[in-house]
Design an enzyme around this catalytic site. Structure first.
Site, mmCIF file in Angstrom:
data_model
loop_
_atom_site.group_PDB
_atom_site.id
_atom_site.type_symbol
_atom_site.label_atom_id
_atom_site.label_comp_id
_atom_site.label_asym_id
_atom_site.label_seq_id
_atom_site.Cartn_x
_atom_site.Cartn_y
_atom_site.Cartn_z
ATOM 1 C CB SER A 50 10.472 -1.816 10.256
ATOM 2 O OG SER A 50 10.718 -3.220 10.314
ATOM 3 C CG ASP A 85 8.971 2.532 7.696
ATOM 4 O OD1 ASP A 85 8.470 3.667 7.765
ATOM 5 O OD2 ASP A 85 8.297 1.502 7.477
ATOM 6 C CG HIS A 86 6.830 3.669 11.330
ATOM 7 N ND1 HIS A 86 5.984 4.639 11.815
ATOM 8 C CD2 HIS A 86 6.304 3.266 10.159
ATOM 9 C CE1 HIS A 86 4.989 4.818 10.962
ATOM 10 N NE2 HIS A 86 5.170 4.007 9.949
ATOM 11 C CD GLU A 136 3.295 8.581 12.119
ATOM 12 O OE1 GLU A 136 2.252 8.173 12.634
ATOM 13 O OE2 GLU A 136 4.198 7.814 11.709
ATOM 14 N N GLY A 208 1.289 3.115 4.889
ATOM 15 C CA GLY A 208 0.206 2.168 4.674
ATOM 16 C C GLY A 208 -0.261 2.144 3.236
#
Length: 287
Positions: A50, A85-86, A136, A208
């Site tokens: 992240s 990630d993200h 996303e 998640g």
């Protein structure tokens, strides 16, 4: 083995109705624990950082070299993807320049038109260098690195439009959240997943993944989820194993305070969890 991008393995997962695990790393122990599990099971794996973890560890370049060098030092022979990630727009561009094999541009918090345009830009930059891209649509509930999602469901038409940009995999909100799931969580919305999977052939991503019951994950995988993200569960088992070691006084026995001994139970716990989730996701079908 050299690191690879994620497109071919995720395409194969979608076609074969199994999923590849994507596990976040936070340090050397995390990295070794994840890689050991993938090697033991003989399956491909994504290791993710992240934005916050990368900052903590010393930057994206350091993170990339850590994974590359650990793959080499451990003699890892299974395919490994280094994934952001993200990432926001700037983070995705930086990781493309640094040499990550795969990046996620998370523009869900932007107006859809802006998310779409920035996704197109990231796809062009990444694909020019052989790097795969995740985008996303529909926010994932909970909070990760300051990006907060309420957990709304992905809009099917927006998902189709985003998939058409040429992204390699798509994260979609289907009631999933980051962090620990509350007692009143109502579960994954498999009806929305069915709608998405019917019109989108791009591999779909379940964020998640920590705390979702096994049966729901396996149903989702059969319906088109090809990548499952896991982070919180690794944190929880690492903390629990470390706590047990200290509470049993083992850190006060001989040189039990040595971090190589102190962190060993937590690292083993991560390996065991990752091996278990590999079985849940059906990843061994990739062999």
């Amino acid at each position: 083995m050299s690191l690879v991008n994620g497109k071919s393995m995720l395409d194969a997962a979608r076609a074969g109705s199994y999923a590849i695990g994507a596990f976040n790393t936070n340090n050397l122990e995390w990295t070794r624990g994840i890689l050991a599990a993938a090697q033991e099971k003989g399956v491909p794996v994504l290791i993710q950082t992240s934005m916050g973890a990368a900052k903590y560890m010393g930057g994206y370049e350091l993170c990339l070299h850590l994974v590359q060098d650990t793959v080499k030092s451990m003699g890892i022979t299974v395919p490994v993807v280094m994934h952001l990630d993200h990432g926001n727009y700037e983070a995705a561009k930086e990781c493309i320049e640094v040499g990550y094999n795969s990046v996620m541009f998370d523009g869900h918090d932007l107006p859809f038109a802006e998310n779409l345009e920035k996704t197109k830009e990231i796809v062009a930059l990444a694909h020019a260098k052989g790097i795969s891209v995740e985008a996303e649509v529909g926010s994932i509930g909970g909070e990760e690195d300051g990006i907060v999602g309420a957990g709304e469901l992905a809009d099917v038409e927006e998902a189709k439009t985003l998939a058409a940009t040429g992204i390699d995999y798509l994260a979609c909100g289907i009631g999933n959240i980051h962090g620990q799931y509350p007692a009143n969580w109502t579960g994954l919305n498999l009806d929305r997943l069915s709608e998405l999977a019917a019109v989108i052939k791009t591999p779909l991503v379940l964020h998640g993944g920590s705390g979702i019951p096994k049966d729901q994950i396996q149903k989702a995988v059969k319906m088109g989820i090809s990548k499952v993200n896991v982070n919180t569960e690794c944190q929880l088992v690492f903390a629990a194993a470390t706590r047990k070691y200290i509470e049993e006084g083992k850190d006060q026995e001989g040189k039990g305070f040595d971090p190589r001994k102190l962190f060993a139970p937590g690292t083993k716990a991560i390996t065991e969890l990752v091996e278990d989730r590999i079985e849940w996701f059906g990843t061994e079908a990739a062999k």
